[in-house]
Motif scaffolding. Structure first.
Motif, short mmCIF file in Angstrom:
data_model
loop_
_atom_site.label_atom_id
_atom_site.label_comp_id
_atom_site.label_asym_id
_atom_site.label_seq_id
_atom_site.Cartn_x
_atom_site.Cartn_y
_atom_site.Cartn_z
N GLU A 1 38.65 29.01 3.68
CA GLU A 1 39.20 29.01 2.57
C GLU A 1 39.75 29.42 0.96
O GLU A 1 41.59 29.71 1.02
N ARG B 1 41.18 32.29 2.67
CA ARG B 1 42.16 32.83 3.03
C ARG B 1 43.41 32.47 2.23
O ARG B 1 44.45 33.06 2.52
N ASP B 2 43.45 31.89 0.53
CA ASP B 2 44.59 31.58 0.20
C ASP B 2 43.90 31.44 -1.74
O ASP B 2 43.56 30.12 -1.63
N ARG C 1 39.80 21.45 6.43
CA ARG C 1 41.13 22.92 6.27
C ARG C 1 42.46 22.21 6.32
O ARG C 1 42.86 22.08 5.53
N SER C 2 42.25 21.32 7.29
CA SER C 2 44.03 20.24 7.30
C SER C 2 43.89 19.79 5.42
O SER C 2 45.11 19.86 5.59
N ARG D 1 45.94 25.01 -5.37
CA ARG D 1 45.17 23.95 -4.43
C ARG D 1 44.44 23.02 -5.63
O ARG D 1 43.28 24.51 -4.59
N ARG E 1 45.29 22.11 3.19
CA ARG E 1 46.85 22.31 3.78
C ARG E 1 47.84 21.67 3.58
O ARG E 1 48.90 22.37 3.92
N SER E 2 47.18 20.32 3.93
CA SER E 2 47.80 19.36 3.48
C SER E 2 48.89 19.22 2.10
O SER E 2 48.91 20.07 0.88
N GLU E 3 50.08 19.28 2.13
CA GLU E 3 51.31 18.62 0.94
C GLU E 3 50.97 17.37 0.28
O GLU E 3 51.41 17.11 -0.84
N SER F 1 41.56 23.88 13.10
CA SER F 1 41.53 22.75 11.91
C SER F 1 42.09 21.26 13.13
O SER F 1 42.23 21.58 13.88
#
Lengths: 342, 324
Positions: free
Chosen positions: B17, B20-21, B159-160, B76, B163-165, B190
């Protein structure tokens, strides 16, 4: 240990020009206007609180020079982690008198949807984050924000404002310790209202803040908190240091415990007068404009209804989980027999 | 992809991750040069540098507090609490700040982050290295609480979470960090938050659990099957928000429920499941709901194997409700 008190404003105009920050005439008048409006807003809010119209209020009276002066030094991309006595900063960061009042009333115009006790404002565009009820909790957050700026290579700074009570909290230590360890671009501004009769003389046994900065490995400054030019001088230097990679600064703005709360505004007025930038007619005009603005905003805030009932369940999460979807339905139609499960 | 252990799965998900981000940053005590006391963050400092992998001073309030400022700014952050037992100096930041920022600002300031914390007993760690304190977090609106039990789910759920808000408390069962291994697909899959997993299909009794205890339940279910009892074993995976449909559907089928947690019993997470069943599934129930849990004591050192539920205790509960 007692720091050197930074002060600028005096009747000696040559000395002010030599030692003070470079500020144009129009900006000086704007600063005065902001201080006047901040004071007028605070006076009105104190009255609303005393008469019981609003349930809670924390006054910013006497903090106009620090709050307005510090915010004046920031750039638009900088972030503010405020305390609840920063009405001046709120206005300087683009907050409106109407939005301020709507928050105090907790009405449907409130940017915070009526979620917070009065005086716990926030502004998204102004990078003026949500105020916590836990004193000192925001100091480590300010440090983290500065670390994020560093990680992204952004040359911005963070201003964290707090009162003298915060210096006893664990959050003060962790926030400043982390900032020192990582050289975070943060300006820690303590608006200390509990100093003795003499400026810079601590009234409690916790001692000087400027001295603590040395222990954290960065610079500490003691500034006359009633002197807006002195505040601007030390805060703008601290900001410069922060964005240049020089790390944090701890500024203790000294405000005498039993001092005249008019002092910050009166001192700038006196200076403007000496410079030929102030006259009684302008003062009257400012006061009149402030009154009108406040009258209209108070009337509108009072007439604006409460937030809708089901607004209560939003913004807990980005999306409503099943519990809140169920509870929203109950709120929309009212409680009925059989709703015990929801 | 070869088999990964649980802790290797954490490391894999973080690394992937972070590649990726670039908003993802890791911070905590010894997460950098040492690679974490459990090696969960091994190699991240070398690959991503010290602006994204921060070895912090020892202060959980500072770790979570700093992560708040990072999250508000748009990063994040993935703060690590070395053992969840040490979360309490940072607890105010989690419950009063992380969980409240979005709400108290009227949605102006979301505060997404993943607070990783190894939890649970069975490692001879005494009560400062063994607690299972998930219920403190599941009682806090604004938080998401996730506990994986397999390497596959560890990667998919982490992963989720990243990527969660929403802010996620991601509790890792350290007792099975190395003992449980499994295949992890190389694709960027995910596992959705809020969805339980049926581990074993059965018609006789529902068993609900999560984390390390899930494996005790699996052993108990295997033995039960030999005795002719088919267990419907559900790994809850996300505690908040609970996958209520999975719980209710299972009990509608079996009519019997056992809930297994290693935390103290009183007011533990299992109490919520039991209450939901009482409110919404009473007419399906054919036996009292039984909770298998830790004792209502602080976590003991010498007697931890007595304290912790195991397959034998789970099996006893299963037989109790089936024979009711």
């Amino acid at each position: 240990m007692k720091g050197e008190l930074v002060s600028v404003l005096s009747d000696d105009l040559d000395a002010v020009e030599a030692e003070g920050p470079r500020i144009g005439d129009q900006d000086l008048r704007s600063l005065y206007e902001a201080m006047m409006l901040s004071r007028a807003l605070d006076d009105r809010c104190q009255n609303l609180h005393r008469e019981g119209t609003i349930g809670f209020y924390v006054s910013s009276s006497g903090l106009e020079a620090t709050s307005v002066g510090a915010a004046h030094c920031l750039h638009a991309e900088d972030w503010v982690f405020p305390s609840y006595r920063d009405a001046g900063m709120y206005l300087m960061r683009g907050g409106s008198v109407q939005a301020w009042l709507d928050q105090l009333y907790g009405n449907s115009g409130d940017l915070l949807s009526g979620r917070q006790l009065p005086s716990h404002h926030s502004l998204p565009g102004g990078r003026f984050v949500s105020i916590s009820g836990t004193v000192g909790a925001h100091l480590a957050q300010a440090t983290g924000c500065g670390l994020a700026m560093k990680a992204r290579g952004d040359r911005h700074a963070v201003l964290a404002s707090f009162g003298e009570a915060a210096k006893a909290q664990g959050g003060f230590h962790t926030g400043l310790n982390f900032a020192g360890v990582f050289a975070a671009p943060v300006i820690f501004l303590c608006q200390n209202r509990r100093l003795g009769a003499e400026l810079g003389e601590p009234a409690d046994r916790e001692g000087s803040l400027a001295a603590r900065a040395v222990a954290y490995g960065f610079r500490g400054e003691l500034v006359d908190g009633t002197d807006i030019l002195a505040v601007i001088k030390v805060v703008s230097e601290a900001r410069e240091r922060a964005v240049e990679g020089g790390g944090p600064t701890l500024i203790e703005a000294a405000l005498p415990m039993h001092g005249n709360p008019e002092a910050p505004v009166a001192r700038l007025r006196r200076y403007l007068e000496l410079c030929g930038l102030w006259d009684a007619a302008w003062e009257e005009e400012l006061r009149g404009r402030g009154r009108e603005l406040l009258d209209a905003a108070v009337a509108r805030a009072a007439a604006t209804p409460q937030p809708p009932t089901d607004s209560m369940i939003f913004d807990v999460y980005a999306e409503l989980p099943w519990m809140l979807r169920e509870q929203r339905e109950v709120l929309k139609r009212g409680y009925e027999p059989g709703d015990g499960h929801a | 992809m070869p088999e990964l252990s649980m802790v290797e799965a954490v490391n894999f998900a973080l690394r992937e991750e972070m590649r990726r981000d670039e908003r993802v940053v890791v911070l905590g005590e010894d997460v950098g040069a040492l690679g974490g006391v459990f090696r969960a963050t091994d190699g991240l400092l070398e690959e991503f540098g010290e602006d994204r992998v921060l070895d912090t001073p020892l202060a959980e309030g500072g770790i979570i507090g700093s992560a708040v400022g990072m999250a508000l700014y748009g990063l994040r952050p993935v703060p690590e609490i070395q053992f969840v037992d040490f979360v309490f100096p940072g607890f105010d930041q989690i419950v009063s700040e992380v969980a409240k920022y979005r709400y108290r600002s009227g949605g102006q300031y979301p505060c997404p982050m993943v607070i990783r914390a190894p939890y649970g007993g069975g490692i001879r760690g005494g009560h400062y290295h063994s607690q299972s304190n998930e219920a403190y977090f599941t009682h806090t609106p604004g938080l998401v609480v996730v506990i994986p039990s397999t390497p596959h789910d560890t990667v998919g759920l982490l992963r989720s979470a990243m990527r969660s808000e929403d802010p996620v408390v991601f509790m890792e069962p350290k007792r099975i960090y190395r003992s449980v291994r499994g295949d992890v697909p190389e694709v960027d899959y995910s596992v959705p938050i809020g969805v339980a997993r049926r581990v074993r299909e059965g018609r006789d009794v529902s068993v609900f659990s999560y984390g390390a205890m899930l494996h005790e339940c699996g052993r108990a279910a295997a033995t039960a099957a030999e005795r002719g009892i088919e267990v419907d074993l559900i790994d809850l995976r996300t505690l908040l928000p609970l996958d209520i449909d999975a719980v209710l559907e299972s009990v509608a089928k079996t009519g019997k429920a056992v809930i297994v947690q290693e935390a103290p019993k009183f007011c533990g997470y299992g109490a919520e499941i039991a209450a939901i069943l009482a409110e919404r599934a009473l007419l399906h129930l054919e036996a009292p709901v039984v909770r298998v849990a830790g004792f209502d004591t602080p976590f003991p050192y010498a007697l931890e194997s007595t304290y912790l539920p195991d397959a034998e205790r789970v099996l006893a509960a299963v037989e109790q409700v089936v024979n009711f």
